[in-house]
Design a protein around this motif. Structure first.
Motif, PDB file in Angstrom:
ATOM      1  N   ALA A  31       2.660   2.354  -8.384  1.00  0.00           N
ATOM      2  CA  ALA A  31       1.907   3.480  -8.917  1.00  0.00           C
ATOM      3  C   ALA A  31       0.446   3.106  -9.139  1.00  0.00           C
ATOM      4  N   LEU A  32       0.200   1.916  -9.656  1.00  0.00           N
ATOM      5  CA  LEU A  32      -1.175   1.471  -9.879  1.00  0.00           C
ATOM      6  C   LEU A  32      -1.919   1.323  -8.557  1.00  0.00           C
ATOM      7  N   ARG A  33      -1.240   0.779  -7.553  1.00  0.00           N
ATOM      8  CA  ARG A  33      -1.883   0.608  -6.252  1.00  0.00           C
ATOM      9  C   ARG A  33      -2.235   1.959  -5.634  1.00  0.00           C
ATOM     10  N   ALA A  34      -1.322   2.925  -5.781  1.00  0.00           N
ATOM     11  CA  ALA A  34      -1.489   4.229  -5.131  1.00  0.00           C
ATOM     12  C   ALA A  34      -2.189   5.246  -6.023  1.00  0.00           C
ATOM     13  N   GLU A  35      -2.678   4.802  -7.176  1.00  0.00           N
ATOM     14  CA  GLU A  35      -3.366   5.692  -8.116  1.00  0.00           C
ATOM     15  C   GLU A  35      -2.472   6.873  -8.497  1.00  0.00           C
ATOM     16  N   SER A  36      -1.244   6.544  -8.841  1.00  0.00           N
ATOM     17  CA  SER A  36      -0.279   7.546  -9.266  1.00  0.00           C
ATOM     18  C   SER A  36       0.290   7.101 -10.603  1.00  0.00           C
ATOM     19  N   SER A  37       1.494   7.554 -10.943  1.00  0.00           N
ATOM     20  CA  SER A  37       2.158   7.134 -12.180  1.00  0.00           C
ATOM     21  C   SER A  37       3.566   6.661 -11.850  1.00  0.00           C
ATOM     22  N   ALA A  38       4.074   5.760 -12.662  1.00  0.00           N
ATOM     23  CA  ALA A  38       5.429   5.269 -12.450  1.00  0.00           C
ATOM     24  C   ALA A  38       6.429   6.415 -12.543  1.00  0.00           C
ATOM     25  N   ARG A  58       0.035   7.219   1.754  1.00  0.00           N
ATOM     26  CA  ARG A  58      -0.585   6.284   0.824  1.00  0.00           C
ATOM     27  C   ARG A  58       0.428   5.237   0.355  1.00  0.00           C
ATOM     28  N   LEU A  59       1.632   5.694   0.006  1.00  0.00           N
ATOM     29  CA  LEU A  59       2.667   4.758  -0.431  1.00  0.00           C
ATOM     30  C   LEU A  59       3.069   3.828   0.712  1.00  0.00           C
ATOM     31  N   ALA A  60       3.169   4.385   1.920  1.00  0.00           N
ATOM     32  CA  ALA A  60       3.532   3.566   3.080  1.00  0.00           C
ATOM     33  C   ALA A  60       2.496   2.486   3.334  1.00  0.00           C
ATOM     34  N   GLU A  61       1.224   2.846   3.162  1.00  0.00           N
ATOM     35  CA  GLU A  61       0.155   1.866   3.377  1.00  0.00           C
ATOM     36  C   GLU A  61       0.251   0.735   2.356  1.00  0.00           C
ATOM     37  N   HIS A  62       0.464   1.064   1.095  1.00  0.00           N
ATOM     38  CA  HIS A  62       0.512   0.045   0.048  1.00  0.00           C
ATOM     39  C   HIS A  62       1.792  -0.783   0.109  1.00  0.00           C
ATOM     40  N   LEU A  63       2.818  -0.266   0.803  1.00  0.00           N
ATOM     41  CA  LEU A  63       4.058  -1.023   0.992  1.00  0.00           C
ATOM     42  C   LEU A  63       4.079  -1.738   2.333  1.00  0.00           C
ATOM     43  N   ASP A  64       2.965  -1.638   3.081  1.00  0.00           N
ATOM     44  CA  ASP A  64       2.846  -2.295   4.382  1.00  0.00           C
ATOM     45  C   ASP A  64       4.002  -1.896   5.306  1.00  0.00           C
ATOM     46  N   VAL A  65       4.276  -0.600   5.358  1.00  0.00           N
ATOM     47  CA  VAL A  65       5.341  -0.083   6.214  1.00  0.00           C
ATOM     48  C   VAL A  65       4.828  -0.019   7.651  1.00  0.00           C
TER      49      VAL A  65
END
Length: 268
Positions: A31-38, A58-65
């Motif tokens: 959440a912190l990486r993606a500027e969201s909330s847990a 955005r989540l895929a990018e931060h998870l290196d999918v």
């Protein structure tokens, strides 16, 4: 390369949770990486909230999918795939093909090749063709596969002086790719090449004097000489096409002066 059959039947939430757990990232950290909330990440993973297309990416990018799997996430969320999969022989990739050919051609006389996600060879220079000269003809029929070529008992395996160590390196490399991509064809290839017989180690295959290699070398016999190489693999930065994302360029750097001198004498 295809994804695991069950992935297309799952919603985007379980798929994102599986990628997060694979990357060993907590909901809060993601959440912190993606500027969201847990809380929002939790709602997405449990299906209580449908993420936007932008959030999925955005989540895929931060998870290196991987790019192919990002398309699968978008489909599972109800969106169209973002990344095309252009055939390598398509005119749209003409500049890429030409660039690859110039790159590996410029590396001569040292060996270099380009493989796809299943280790099928899509380009190779004259240095590679020199090394595989004399290999069983059936292994050279299209599609030429780098893993079969290296580990098959009628391929390069009998010529590789440190086969057990090099085989272990290649199998570990495939295991990492399987964990990343969850590809059934890649797993089938792994099971095939892992089952190839391995001859007993021959003490004569060890160098008479220790050589201070800085990485595991590929020590391979060619016309009565033992050549030594260090392998390097490169991929494209921020690819926007599945085909391009799954290409890998492998170059074999000579690991000793004797190998340099011999190869330079072979190719003008």
């Amino acid at each position: 390369m295809t994804t695991h059959p069950s992935t297309t039947d799952q919603g985007v939430g379980p798929l994102l949770r599986a990628w997060r757990e694979r990357r060993r990232v907590s909901q809060l950290e993601l959440a912190l990486r993606a500027e969201s909330s847990a809380r929002h990440i939790s709602f997405v993973e449990t299906g209580r909230s449908r993420p936007s297309e932008e959030m999925v990416l955005r989540l895929a990018e931060h998870l290196d999918v991987p790019v192919r799997e990002r398309n699968a996430l978008l489909l599972a969320a109800g969106y169209a795939p973002r990344y095309p999969e252009t055939p390598l022989d398509d005119p749209a990739l003409g500049a890429l093909r030409q660039g690859i050919e110039r790159l590996i051609g410029g590396y001569e006389p040292y060996p270099a090749l380009v493989v796809d996600a299943l280790y099928n060879v899509v380009a190779a220079n004259r240095g590679i063709m020199t090394l595989i000269d004399g290999v069983c003809e059936t292994l050279l029929e299209p599609p030429l596969n780098a893993m079969r070529l290296a580990l098959h008992p009628r391929g390069l395996a009998p010529r590789i002086r440190n086969l057990r160590a090099w085989r272990g390196h290649l199998l570990e490399q495939m295991e990492r790719q399987i964990a990343l991509h969850r590809s059934e064809p890649l797993r089938a290839l792994y099971e095939e090449v892992a089952a190839y017989p391995v001859p007993d180690a021959d003490p004569a295959d060890e160098p008479a004097e220790p050589v201070p290699y800085f990485a595991l070398p590929l020590r391979i016999e060619h016309e009565g000489r033992t050549l030594s190489f260090i392998s390097s693999i490169s991929t494209f930065n921020t690819p926007m096409d599945v085909t391009v994302a799954e290409l890998a360029i492998e170059t074999l750097l000579p690991a000793d002066p004797a190998t340099v001198k011999y190869l330079q004498s072979l190719l003008p």
